[in-house]
Design an enzyme around this catalytic site. Structure first.
Site, PDB file in Angstrom:
ATOM      1  N   GLU A 204     100.558  64.545  22.592  1.00 18.89           N
ATOM      2  CA  GLU A 204     101.524  63.347  23.874  1.00 18.89           C
ATOM      3  C   GLU A 204     102.947  63.784  24.196  1.00 18.89           C
ATOM      4  O   GLU A 204     103.732  62.754  24.689  1.00 18.89           O
ATOM      5  CB  GLU A 204     101.758  61.853  23.082  1.00 18.89           C
ATOM      6  CG  GLU A 204      99.810  61.730  22.286  1.00 18.89           C
ATOM      7  CD  GLU A 204      99.775  60.444  21.889  1.00 18.89           C
ATOM      8  OE1 GLU A 204     100.657  59.501  21.355  1.00 18.89           O
ATOM      9  OE2 GLU A 204      98.747  60.280  21.505  1.00 18.89           O
ATOM     10  N   LYS A 340      93.716  49.659  24.165  1.00 19.02           N
ATOM     11  CA  LYS A 340      92.804  50.995  24.883  1.00 19.02           C
ATOM     12  C   LYS A 340      91.440  50.802  24.819  1.00 19.02           C
ATOM     13  O   LYS A 340      90.612  50.584  24.410  1.00 19.02           O
ATOM     14  CB  LYS A 340      93.017  52.220  23.559  1.00 19.02           C
ATOM     15  CG  LYS A 340      93.941  52.179  23.304  1.00 19.02           C
ATOM     16  CD  LYS A 340      93.811  53.352  21.362  1.00 19.02           C
ATOM     17  CE  LYS A 340      94.805  53.818  20.919  1.00 19.02           C
ATOM     18  NZ  LYS A 340      94.415  54.676  19.421  1.00 19.02           N
ATOM     19  N   ARG A 369      95.570  57.417  25.870  1.00 21.82           N
ATOM     20  CA  ARG A 369      95.098  58.316  23.612  1.00 21.82           C
ATOM     21  C   ARG A 369      95.842  59.486  24.015  1.00 21.82           C
ATOM     22  O   ARG A 369      96.403  60.629  25.156  1.00 21.82           O
ATOM     23  CB  ARG A 369      93.335  58.629  24.245  1.00 21.82           C
ATOM     24  CG  ARG A 369      92.202  56.779  24.023  1.00 21.82           C
ATOM     25  CD  ARG A 369      92.969  56.297  23.127  1.00 21.82           C
ATOM     26  NE  ARG A 369      92.619  56.876  21.790  1.00 21.82           N
ATOM     27  CZ  ARG A 369      91.773  56.189  20.969  1.00 21.82           C
ATOM     28  NH1 ARG A 369      90.651  55.300  21.163  1.00 21.82           N
ATOM     29  NH2 ARG A 369      91.804  56.803  19.375  1.00 21.82           N
TER      30      ARG A 369
END
Length: 426
Positions: A204, A340, A369
């Site tokens: 991420e 999400k 995600r």
């Protein structure tokens, strides 16, 4: 505005794993395109992401089955329907699948179509996506929750907690909040470098250095906030995603899974004490998945203990699902929900969860995600729903920047009407 053609294909996400991309073409020739994200640590109650399981191809992670389901089963059903009938289209796909977890067609197949339909409809009406989804009362720009240090399943560092985030709550606008976050991110890089620690980035975009433990991670972030010229606890707050379902087993929070011999084994009561100790010691105002998804009693106690002074976000606990959220509201568990889109698998069900949360006084955090693409739909969803918060990674990697850059464009378009989210949710 009728749907003329739906085409799905297999593309690669930010981790080099296959995912689904869908094009929805209207009779006018207008097209909407969406691609689907995927997670590394997933809640056990999430909608099913259909993978091929053929070890000879992408190590079993191919999504050709989901692609075929779109092209051969979903497309014939939806062709001829109005793209403006989002709920009707989503519910038609749910009926076609016929399972609670979307295990027949795959949540990745259904979601790709659902989001592409919304994009096509917005283009047909010549509206920005956030305005089409949210209507005229969309004006709240989200506070970014930037994951700058990774632990747990997202890194090889000996830290059980999965994410350490900065929240630039003192900024006057999203643009300034993003700048503050970027400056802290670069300051943190120097803090780590000066200690001889790795500055390689994880899935991420955050750093995954070999730190001593949780408190070392928090102290490093505080040093970076100060080095960037900001005041911890005023300009910038800290958020954590404990992802505690990942190390919960038989009623025990077993930190040794990620921290080795140095890690402790804590009961639910001790876990609550530990989290309270951390928020008393550090400027932490948001904790995600502080308790396991199956420890409802622990969640209730945690919420009673610190819910009045800390945002307690349910991710694995709620999996963007109104049934689990309703249970949480009834039991008094958490005070916020992570949103999400691929946990539930359609735009309509995502919006249902957000509406239920807001109606019952829960805050919402729109989230990416760990496996992402260049698709920036969640930026529009965050603004469309006046969510006030977005979690879309650190300040590196184009798959994360795509969302931040889209938010910059939206804020520019809203002009003086834009309100930076934290004022609304404080």
């Amino acid at each position: 505005m009728k749907i003329e053609k739906i085409v799905a294909r297999e593309i690669l996400d930010s981790r080099g794993n296959p995912t689904v991309e869908v094009d929805v073409v209207l009779e006018s020739g207008i097209m909407g395109r969406a691609s689907v994200p995927s997670g590394a640590s997933t809640g056990e109650h999430e909608a099913l992401e259909l993978r091929d399981g053929d070890k000879q191809r992408y190590g079993g992670k191919g999504v050709q089955k989901a692609v075929d389901n779109v092209n051969k089963i979903i497309a014939p059903k939806l062709i001829g329907m109005s793209s403006l009938n989002q709920r009707g289209i989503d519910y038609a796909m749910l009926a076609l699948d016929g399972t609670k977890t979307k295990s027949n067609l795959g949540a990745n197949a259904i979601l790709g179509v659902s989001l592409a339909v919304a994009k096509a409809a917005a283009s047909y009406l010549d509206l920005p996506l956030y305005r089409y989804i949210g209507g005229t009362n969309t004006y709240v720009m989200p506070v970014p929750m930037m994951n700058i240090i990774n632990g747990g399943s997202h890194s090889d560092a000996p830290i059980a907690f999965q994410e350490f985030m900065i929240r630039p709550v003192g900024a006057p606008s999203f643009r300034e909040g993003l700048r503050m976050g970027a400056e802290v991110f670069h300051a943190l890089k120097k803090v780590l470098k000066d200690r001889g620690l790795s500055t390689a980035v994880g899935d991420e975009g955050g750093f995954a250095p070999n730190l001593e433990g949780t408190e070392d991670a928090l102290n490093s972030i505080i040093a970076a906030i100060k080095a960037a010229g900001y005041e911890p606890g005023k300009d910038v707050m800290i958020g954590m995603d404990c992802a505690s379902s990942e190390f919960y087993h038989d009623g025990i929070y077993d930190y040794t899974k990620f921290e080795g011999a140095k890690g402790k084994k804590r009961t639910a009561e001790e876990q609550i004490d530990y989290l309270e100790e951390l928020i008393n010691k550090f400027p932490i105002d948001s904790i995600e998945d502080g308790m396991s998804e199956n420890d409802w009693e622990g969640w209730k106690k945690l919420t009673e203990r610190i819910g009045d002074r800390c945002q307690l976000v349910g991710d694995d606990l709620f999996v963007t699902n109104v049934d689990f959220l309703a249970m949480g509201i009834e039991k008094g568990c958490a005070n916020s929900i992570l949103i999400k889109v691929n946990q539930i698998g359609s735009l309509t069900e995502t919006l249902n969860a957000i509406e239920m949360a807001h109606r019952h006084g829960y805050t919402t955090v729109t989230s990416h995600r760990s496996g992402e693409t260049e698709d920036a739909t969640i930026a529009d969803i965050a603004v469309a729903t006046n969510s006030g918060q977005i979690k879309t990674g650190s300040l590196s990697r184009s798959d994360r920047m795509a969302k931040y850059n889209q938010l910059l464009r939206i804020e520019e378009e809203l002009g003086d009407l834009a309100v930076y989210g934290y004022k609304r949710i404080k």
